[in-house]
Design an enzyme around this catalytic site. Structure first.
Site, PDB file in Angstrom:
ATOM      1  N   SER A 191      48.775  37.559  31.002  1.00 58.39           N
ATOM      2  CA  SER A 191      48.010  36.971  32.550  1.00 58.39           C
ATOM      3  C   SER A 191      49.869  36.051  33.663  1.00 58.39           C
ATOM      4  O   SER A 191      50.630  37.369  33.540  1.00 58.39           O
ATOM      5  CB  SER A 191      47.504  35.819  32.699  1.00 58.39           C
ATOM      6  OG  SER A 191      47.000  35.172  33.627  1.00 58.39           O
ATOM      7  N   ASP A 348      38.238  41.856  37.014  1.00 56.42           N
ATOM      8  CA  ASP A 348      39.844  40.847  37.333  1.00 56.42           C
ATOM      9  C   ASP A 348      40.409  41.513  37.970  1.00 56.42           C
ATOM     10  O   ASP A 348      40.294  42.513  38.177  1.00 56.42           O
ATOM     11  CB  ASP A 348      40.898  41.772  36.017  1.00 56.42           C
ATOM     12  CG  ASP A 348      41.922  40.501  35.632  1.00 56.42           C
ATOM     13  OD1 ASP A 348      42.090  40.045  36.404  1.00 56.42           O
ATOM     14  OD2 ASP A 348      43.069  40.823  34.578  1.00 56.42           O
ATOM     15  N   HIS A 378      39.639  38.746  33.331  1.00 55.03           N
ATOM     16  CA  HIS A 378      40.157  38.516  32.867  1.00 55.03           C
ATOM     17  C   HIS A 378      40.513  37.597  31.611  1.00 55.03           C
ATOM     18  O   HIS A 378      39.852  36.153  31.984  1.00 55.03           O
ATOM     19  CB  HIS A 378      40.915  38.172  33.978  1.00 55.03           C
ATOM     20  CG  HIS A 378      42.289  37.309  34.307  1.00 55.03           C
ATOM     21  ND1 HIS A 378      43.506  38.154  34.577  1.00 55.03           N
ATOM     22  CD2 HIS A 378      43.172  36.219  34.182  1.00 55.03           C
ATOM     23  CE1 HIS A 378      44.573  37.180  34.436  1.00 55.03           C
ATOM     24  NE2 HIS A 378      44.796  36.376  33.614  1.00 55.03           N
TER      25      HIS A 378
END
EC number: 3.1.1.-
Length: 408
Positions: A191, A348, A378
């Site tokens: 991320s 995501d 995610h």
């Protein structure tokens, strides 16, 4: 008794209403994901209340909740030695696999945790378990960086922290101390940590003293650009847990210490409209109509405003800085990057950032493995142990470690 039953029924109904959100049938463990999302939303609402009462910044309050429930001490096992230390003033947690007589030098990964540049820690259970597994299964040294977070610092301080810690680690005497093979070092992150890892990789290619020091980079559902919040994955997953589009845009604004009044305008791409000259030259570098396959673009249409709000880029020029948005880097910079692994998830908002980066890297001549999970969401890779153990979490982690084992 009757009134108690009515009250209990009402409370159960309210809880179900709060927890339930419509999810695609293909997502992994949907009810468990709903519960995880409800828990995170509750923590966000508590932190927002604390902020409203003037007791603390909402991100500090939210991270306090996250770390309080998940912090783990540096606990070693017979298989992995775990120590907390600092590299040139930056806190790190080091995981060392057991020495093997037939392999005196170990490979190594510098890992950067996610959390929107504002949340989480290298010392919480999720990342401690991930790095422990990597150290044990790869017989490697894993350096997990505890970089400083928003709102204590803002861009580019996070990049400076990871660059400083990594440069320190790459010194011959430090590699010797940890018995690391200098030719088998990689960088990785998930991320926002994937964002920082990508920025770190690009910066190292432009430093003559650091060029070719990294053998691989592995980016896990990385966030790579802030020019277009209407890619197909942003449109498809606008309200998908645990990272809805609105929340991702707010993380960007927080990263740059920007004005929340810009969030709604950025969501509809008013910051990169056709009359904003600064964005025109960069738009081709993330033209998803050419970078994404038809199976991804489906029936989605680009959102390009004719007129927008030029004030946003005047006040937040960092949005167009390749250090914050590695996807828009020059092709010449990309050409020198090492072998790359990119993991993306169907459910995501950041899916297309990773796919477009893979395409641009391939066009620049970089060897890329794109690992896509149709039932992924995610953050899934860190959710591998009870009570937040997801099938796709275990599969993504295994696939990631397998790639590192074969390529590092």
């Amino acid at each position: 008794m009757r009134s108690s039953c009515v009250l209990l029924t009402a409370l159960v109904a309210l809880a179900a209403y709060y927890i339930y959100i419509p999810l695609p049938s293909s997502v992994s463990d949907p009810w468990k994901l709903m519960l995880l999302d409800a828990t995170f939303r509750s923590a966000q609402q508590v932190s927002n209340l604390i902020h409203y009462l003037g007791l603390s910044h909402h991100l500090l309050a939210l991270n306090f909740i996250i770390v309080s429930f998940g912090k783990k001490s540096a606990w070693s096992s017979p298989q992995v030695k775990v120590t907390d230390t600092d590299f040139d003033g930056v806190e790190v947690r080091v995981f060392e696999g057991s020495p093997k007589p037939e392999e005196p030098l170990k490979r190594s990964v510098v890992y950067i945790h996610g959390g929107g540049w504002a949340l989480a820690s290298a010392k919480i259970r999720y990342y401690d378990e991930l790095c422990t597994a990597m150290a044990e299964e790869l017989n490697a040294v894993i350096v997990s960086i505890e970089y400083r977070l928003v709102p204590k610092v803002y861009f580019p301080a996070q990049i400076h922290d990871v660059v400083r810690a990594t440069k320190y680690f790459l010194q011959p005497e430090v590699l010797h101390k940890y018995s690391v093979d200098p030719g088998r070092i990689g960088i990785s992150g998930d991320s926002a940590g994937g964002n920082l890892a990508a920025a770190l990789g690009q910066q190292f290619t432009q430093d003559a003293n650091l060029k070719n020091k990294l053998k691989v980079q592995a980016l896990i559902y990385p966030v790579l650009q802030a020019l277009d919040f209407n890619t197909p994955s942003y449109q498809q997953n606008v309200n998908t847990p645990i990272l809805p589009r609105y929340v991702m845009v707010k993380y960007w604004v927080d990263y740059f210490k920007g004005d929340y009044d810009f969030v709604q305008a950025m969501i509809v791409n008013n910051h990169t409209s056709m009359d904003v000259e600064e964005a025109v030259a960069l738009r081709a570098r993330l033209n998803w109509t050419s970078l994404l396959p038809a199976s991804i673009t489906k029936g989605y249409k680009p959102v390009v405003q004719t007129t927008g709000n030029a004030r946003i880029l005047r006040e937040i020029p960092q949005l167009l800085d390749a250090r914050s948005a590695p996807l828009i880097a020059d092709q010449e910079v990309l050409r020198h990057l090492p072998k790359t692994y990119i993991l993306t998830c169907e459910h995501d908002v950041l899916r297309d950032d990773g796919i477009m980066y893979a395409k641009r890297l391939e066009s620049a001549g970089v060897e890329v493995t794109l690992d896509h999970f149709e039932d992924g969401f995610h953050g899934c890779m860190i959710f591998t142990s009870w009570p937040t153990n997801f099938s796709v979490g275990i599969r993504t982690r295994n696939s990631y470690i397998k790639w590192l084992d074969q390529n590092l």
